[in-house]
Design a protein around this motif. Structure first.
Motif, PDB file in Angstrom:
ATOM      1  N   ASP A 158      -9.483  -1.898  14.437  1.00  0.00           N
ATOM      2  CA  ASP A 158      -9.036  -2.450  13.158  1.00  0.00           C
ATOM      3  C   ASP A 158      -9.920  -2.060  11.982  1.00  0.00           C
ATOM      4  N   LYS A 163     -10.724  -0.198   4.218  1.00  0.00           N
ATOM      5  CA  LYS A 163     -11.129  -1.446   3.558  1.00  0.00           C
ATOM      6  C   LYS A 163     -12.616  -1.657   3.799  1.00  0.00           C
ATOM      7  N   LYS A 203      -1.939   1.090  13.276  1.00  0.00           N
ATOM      8  CA  LYS A 203      -2.632   0.862  12.005  1.00  0.00           C
ATOM      9  C   LYS A 203      -2.523   2.089  11.092  1.00  0.00           C
ATOM     10  N   ARG A 258       1.189  -3.332   4.662  1.00  0.00           N
ATOM     11  CA  ARG A 258      -0.141  -3.520   5.267  1.00  0.00           C
ATOM     12  C   ARG A 258      -0.476  -5.002   5.451  1.00  0.00           C
ATOM     13  N   LEU A 293      -0.658  -6.782   8.812  1.00  0.00           N
ATOM     14  CA  LEU A 293      -1.858  -6.826   9.667  1.00  0.00           C
ATOM     15  C   LEU A 293      -2.559  -8.177   9.569  1.00  0.00           C
ATOM     16  N   ASN A 294      -2.141  -8.973   8.612  1.00  0.00           N
ATOM     17  CA  ASN A 294      -2.795 -10.274   8.417  1.00  0.00           C
ATOM     18  C   ASN A 294      -2.171 -11.388   9.252  1.00  0.00           C
TER      19      ASN A 294
END
Ligand code: GLY
Length: 353
Positions: free
Chosen positions: A137, A143, A225, A239, A242-243
């Motif tokens: 991840d 990020k 991802k 995106r 992904l949370n």
């Protein structure tokens, strides 16, 4: 060697996955960089295990290597540590044509990546993740961030690495709790995108079997991802998927002072808490929460936590996913089928449970 390309135009890079890759990074970095100096940013857990091996590999390819090490733990992911790293980079005279490598889990990756993004307005960097969480991840997708007392990852940037080199053999030294911590994120990928991945993990009987299958799990997660990041590098749409589990999970982590639960444990609790509620609302297929609970429990991941809903709400109000009077949650309609679900902020208590 498994290679996954993250196609982002001029910022395109490869994720390479292979046991033993740590000792091959020097020549690979040399193909990507003409740097004279290379700074390895790592922490006090990982540097003693792998710092010297990475240094040797880089030195063998002609880099002048410096190792910058800070105290391990999420509590180091702050402005003070970032300042220390900047000072060390300045002291060794790193220039804009030099190279930074981050070696470790999410903290060295995120903090070292932010140092790379900002020192001298940006230096090329390579991610060498050593925890499962970082390998599937945080090292992928650019990020980079540090925490503030007000919350996690509140200061950061999008800054893509030049490469991600993943050596799954390094997971052999990862404490079991942190192997499971990363696995919670792999389960998340299965929930939002890939029912076959979820089933693969659900069919694993023990940790030895998990490690035997880990290369393929890492590859599947990185592929998911990479495709999501290609479609939405700056996290304005897809995106956010992904949370899943993160909104409640982050709040639980924060309310417990970031010490009771690891990130993956918080995410696991968050996925269960939210899915139980969306299942009750008829937004999620019946039986989904039970399947999720079963697989998390098999790997000793917590599925519930004692928390004060008011405190969780206060933390969530600061969350980056909240905009104005609305918040975007990620829910799953079934295993493998995640979707964004925008709701009014006032409706949130029903989703916390
Ligand atoms: N860890 C979530 C993301 O990279 O977007």
């Amino acid at each position: 060697m498994r290679t996954i390309t993250v196609a982002l135009g001029a910022k395109t890079y490869d994720i390479e996955i292979a046991a033993g890759l740590l000792d091959e990074i020097g020549p690979k970095a040399r193909q990507l960089s003409k740097a004279v100096k290379a700074a390895i940013i790592s922490d006090s857990n990982v540097d003693p295990l792998y710092g010297q091996r990475l240094e040797r590999s880089l030195a063998g390819s002609g880099f002048e290597v410096t190792r910058i090490v800070f105290a391990a733990g999420e509590q180091s992911k702050n402005l003070a540590t970032l300042g220390y790293v900047y000072d060390q980079l300045a002291e060794v005279g790193l220039t804009r044509s030099d190279l930074i490598l981050t070696l470790g889990g999410g903290v060295p990756g995120d903090l070292g990546g932010l140092a790379a993004a900002t020192f001298l307005r940006g230096i090329d960097f390579i991610q060498v993740p050593t925890s499962l969480l970082a390998q599937i991840d945080s090292s992928v997708g650019g990020k980079v961030a540090i925490d503030l007392p007000a919350g996690k990852n509140l200061v950061g940037s999008f800054y893509q690495p030049k490469a991600v080199f993943i050596d799954p053999a390094l997971l052999q030294t990862l404490p079991l709790r942190f192997l499971h911590d990363g696995l919670a994120e792999a389960i998340k990928y299965g929930c939002i995108r890939d029912a076959a991945l979820f089933e693969q993990i659900a069919a694993i009987d023990d940790d030895a079997e998990l490690l035997a299958q880990i290369d393929s799990i890492i590859e599947t997660c990185c592929n998911i991802k990479a495709r999501i990041v290609e479609n939405d590098e700056f996290d304005t749409g897809e995106r956010m998927m992904l949370n899943f589990g993160h909104t409640i999970g982050h709040a639980i982590e924060k309310c417990c002072g970031f010490t009771t639960y690891t990130h993956g444990e918080g995410v696991g609790i968050g996925m269960v808490q939210l899915t139980r509620q969306t299942e009750k609302m008829g937004l999620t297929a019946a039986g989904t929460t039970d399947r999720l609970v079963k697989v998390l429990q098999k790997f000793a991941l917590p599925v519930a936590a004692e928390f004060d809903p008011q405190e969780i709400l206060q933390v969530m109000a600061l969350d980056k996913k909240k905009s104005g009077k609305q918040i975007t949650l990620v829910i799953i309609e079934a295993i493998g089928a995640g979707r964004l679900h925008k709701i009014e902020w006032q409706a949130i208590p029903a989703y916390i449970g």
